[in-house]
Design a protein around this motif. Structure first.
Motif, short mmCIF file in Angstrom:
data_model
loop_
_atom_site.label_atom_id
_atom_site.label_comp_id
_atom_site.label_asym_id
_atom_site.label_seq_id
_atom_site.Cartn_x
_atom_site.Cartn_y
_atom_site.Cartn_z
N GLN A 186 0.83 -1.22 0.00
CA GLN A 186 0.00 0.00 0.00
C GLN A 186 0.87 1.26 0.00
O GLN A 186 0.53 2.26 -0.64
CB GLN A 186 -0.94 -0.01 1.20
N HIS A 217 -12.09 8.34 6.19
CA HIS A 217 -12.74 8.40 4.86
C HIS A 217 -12.46 9.75 4.19
O HIS A 217 -11.89 10.66 4.81
CB HIS A 217 -14.25 8.14 4.97
N THR A 218 -12.92 9.85 2.95
CA THR A 218 -12.58 11.03 2.15
C THR A 218 -13.14 12.33 2.74
O THR A 218 -12.49 13.37 2.64
CB THR A 218 -13.12 10.88 0.71
N LEU A 254 -5.07 3.90 2.61
CA LEU A 254 -4.97 4.07 1.15
C LEU A 254 -6.34 4.40 0.52
O LEU A 254 -6.44 5.28 -0.34
CB LEU A 254 -4.38 2.80 0.52
N GLU A 255 -7.41 3.69 0.99
CA GLU A 255 -8.73 3.89 0.36
C GLU A 255 -9.23 5.33 0.54
O GLU A 255 -9.95 5.84 -0.32
CB GLU A 255 -9.81 2.97 0.95
N ALA A 256 -8.89 5.96 1.65
CA ALA A 256 -9.35 7.34 1.86
C ALA A 256 -8.60 8.30 0.94
O ALA A 256 -9.11 9.37 0.60
CB ALA A 256 -9.18 7.74 3.32
N THR A 268 -7.15 7.26 -2.22
CA THR A 268 -7.56 6.98 -3.60
C THR A 268 -9.05 7.29 -3.80
O THR A 268 -9.48 7.58 -4.91
CB THR A 268 -7.27 5.52 -4.00
N GLY A 269 -9.81 7.28 -2.70
CA GLY A 269 -11.24 7.61 -2.78
C GLY A 269 -11.46 9.04 -3.28
O GLY A 269 -12.52 9.35 -3.84
N LYS A 302 -12.51 9.58 -6.98
CA LYS A 302 -13.75 9.08 -7.58
C LYS A 302 -14.84 10.15 -7.73
O LYS A 302 -15.12 10.89 -6.80
CB LYS A 302 -14.30 7.95 -6.71
#
Ligand code: E4P
Length: 222
Positions: free
Chosen positions: A12, A172-173, A191-193, A195-196, A199
Motif C-alpha cells: 500500500q 474516509h474522504t 490508502l482507500e481514503a 484513492t477515494g 472518484k
C-alpha cells in the motif's frame, strides 16, 4: 497539505508512492502487528524498508515504553536508523518530558493519542514536530473529531506554534476534505481514503462519452 499513509503495509505504501502524492508514513504498534512484524530486528528492517519506499518522507515509528528513560532509549535507537524517522510518543506525562528531550536534541517527534485541545497545547509547548489528534476515534464515541482539529488550529495560530497538526485516525474522504478546509497541516489516512478522492461518477461517465465520441469520429473519417 501533506498526505501521509497510515499503514505498515509495504504494497500500500508503494501504491501511494507510485501515485506521486505521498509525503510520509505513520505506523503504530497495532499496524505493525497487523503485518506480522515482530522482534526488534524485523521491526527495524521494516522501518528501513518503509523509509526507502517513501523516499524523503517522514516516517513515524512509535515507542512502546511508557517511562521517560525507556522512551529516550527506544526513541534514540529509532532515530538513529534513518534520517527520516520521526519518533512517535504517546501523550502521557513522561511522554511530554520525552518530547522536550527530543526537541532539544533536534530529533523529530510525533505526539500521538491526542484527544483534547489541552493535550495539543502541551505537545506544542514541549516542542513536538507533529501533533496527532485522532479524528475517527472521537467520532466513534459520538464526540466531534473535526471540531478538535478546528480548536487546535485556532490555538496554534493564536501563538504561532510551529508544531504541525497531523490529523490522524482519518477514516474516509470527507474527513480529508474537512481537515483540508480547516487547514490541518497533514492528514494520515488509509490508502482507500486517499484513492477515494479520485472518484466521481461524472468523471467516469464524462470520460466514457469523450472516448465513445472519439471512436465514432474515427470511424466516420476512416
Ligand atoms: C496514526 O498515527 C494513528 O495511530 C492512527 O491514525 C490511528 O487510526 P485508527 O483510529 O483508525 O486506528
Amino acid at each position: 497539505m501533506k498526505f501521509f499513509i497510515d499503514t505498515a503495509n509495504l504494497d500500500q505504501i508503494r501504491e501511494a508512492q507510485d501515485l506521486g502524492v505521498l509525503d510520509g508514513v505513520t505506523t503504530n504498534p497495532s499496524l505493525m502487528a497487523k503485518e506480522g512484524i515482530t522482534g526488534d530486528e524485523n521491526v527495524r528492517n521494516h522501518y528501513l524498508e518503509i523509509c526507502t519506499i517513501c523516499d524523503g518522507g517522514d516516517v513515524s515509528a512509535e515507542v512502546i515504553s511508557t517511562d521517560f528513560e525507556g522512551m529516550v532509549r527506544e526513541g534514540e535507537a529509532l532515530a538513529a536508523l534513518h534520517p527520516n524517522i520521526v519518533v512517535k510518543i504517546p501523550m502521557i506525562k513522561d511522554g511530554v518530558k520525552a518530547l522536550r528531550y527530543f526537541s532539544d536534541k533536534g530529533i523529530k517527534t510525533n505526539c500521538t493519542l491526542v484527544f483534547s485541545p489541552g493535550q495539543a497545547l502541551l505537545a506544542a509547548k514541549a516542542g513536538a514536530t507533529y501533533v496527532s489528534p485522532f479524528v475517527g476515534r472521537l467520532d466513534d464515541i459520538s464526540a466531534d473529531g473535526i471540531q478538535l482539529i478546528q480548536q487546535i488550529r485556532v490555538i496554534y495560530d493564536n501563538y504561532g506554534y510551529e508544531t504541525e497538526i497531523l490529523a490522524a485516525s482519518v477514516r474516509h474522504t470527507m474527513h480529508v476534505i474537512q481537515c483540508a478546509e480547516i487547514g490541518a497541516d497533514v492528514i494520515t489516512a488509509p490508502l482507500e481514503a486517499i484513492t477515494g478522492l479520485l472518484k466521481h461518477p461524472l468523471t467516469d461517465s464524462g470520460l466514457e462519452k469523450f472516448l465513445a465520441d472519439h471512436r465514432k469520429s474515427q470511424q466516420m473519417h476512416a
